[in-house]
Design a protein around this motif. Sequence first.
Motif, mmCIF file in Angstrom:
data_model
loop_
_atom_site.group_PDB
_atom_site.id
_atom_site.type_symbol
_atom_site.label_atom_id
_atom_site.label_comp_id
_atom_site.label_asym_id
_atom_site.label_seq_id
_atom_site.Cartn_x
_atom_site.Cartn_y
_atom_site.Cartn_z
ATOM 1 N N PRO A 1 0.796 -1.232 0.000
ATOM 2 C CA PRO A 1 0.000 0.000 0.000
ATOM 3 C C PRO A 1 0.825 1.276 0.000
ATOM 4 N N SER B 1 -5.042 5.497 8.213
ATOM 5 C CA SER B 1 -4.346 5.027 7.014
ATOM 6 C C SER B 1 -3.319 6.076 6.608
ATOM 7 N N ALA C 1 -2.787 4.532 1.088
ATOM 8 C CA ALA C 1 -3.868 3.718 0.551
ATOM 9 C C ALA C 1 -3.545 3.367 -0.894
ATOM 10 N N SER D 1 -5.419 -1.770 -0.216
ATOM 11 C CA SER D 1 -4.949 -1.978 1.151
ATOM 12 C C SER D 1 -4.604 -0.647 1.799
ATOM 13 N N TYR D 2 -4.619 -0.624 3.130
ATOM 14 C CA TYR D 2 -4.200 0.542 3.907
ATOM 15 C C TYR D 2 -2.933 0.194 4.678
#
Length: 361
Positions: free
Chosen positions: A23, A193, A196, A200-201
Amino acid sequence: MREIENHQFTKAEKHFPEMKSDPVLNGVLEGNNPGLIFVSQGSSDYSIVWAKNEQVYFFGGEAPSNFHEIKDLFEYRIFKEALENEEEYFQTSLKSPEWEKFYLQNFSDYLPFSVRKKVYRANKHKVYRNHNWRNSIPEFMTVDSIDETAFNEIDDGEGRLFKKWWYDYASFLDKGTGTCVYVNGKAVSCCFSCFAGAGSYEIGAVTLPEFRRKGLCSLAANLFVEKSFSKGVHPRWTCSENNTASVKTALRSGFEEVETVDYHIFSLIECNRYFDAAWFNSCVNKNHPAAVDYLEKGMEIEKPDSKRFHIFCAKVYAAAGKISEAKKHLYVLSDREELEKDDILFDEFSESGLADFFFPE
């Protein structure tokens, strides 16, 4: 090398086939998070990605045979801008033996050291088994999404504002998510987060010092994971394997370990490179004469006067058997009435006798 524009970032994807799920890298490639990308113009075909504020750099493609092009780019452009951006460290995790060899050969003058980090992914089954977590929220607290005030005020625990990982609050709401534990409307523990990308974070977490060790970060993390899954996004948690508190929080919140990654790190500030080398040789390699040598080289450039630095010096000297030198740094704190017995128990250097000397029974 040539810097490419934001709308061209995806051109670098071909150089990172083994990192399609990362990410941090993909947060930059997709244009969600601030970063810069440089592509080669010589005989080798490669890219360098700088994930801003994460202090992480990615190398992909063919490692070049000529280091000068990269060295000039880093020293005269990237490192200068990074320091202006309050980024003091260079971190990289190299996925190919070719780049690993290139890095170790050409960046040795920066005195790099390695840190092993654990990568965790949220497991849906474990998360849903933890559905009663709301029952443990104290009555005077609430757990909710990050509001705009918290977005602008939260730092990472080391003074870097969380908002710097994003272009603005609107882009954060669109591409990311975050949660906080609030006390009287003030965010005291947060999970958010940082990046990103690739569905996904990458998670960041911080709790105010006076609210730590109360399980609050786990509350924020539980809601964070729920919100992530509701958006169809998988959260990733990365931390040093020695960060016990972070590891425990991840495991309590339904994460499970998926891999261990070695990061190569060095400071962009010259004196700190020597201090880091002193720490690494003293605490990891147990090469105490080398640790003292690096410490004194650093102090030739700058001599910090903080309590933390004097304690650090005392530990390095004590480990090397240079008790008189260790005492000099502790006398500074003692004279300022800043020295406490807990500061010099030095579990790893218990034979130094410093605690008994400064705090006799």
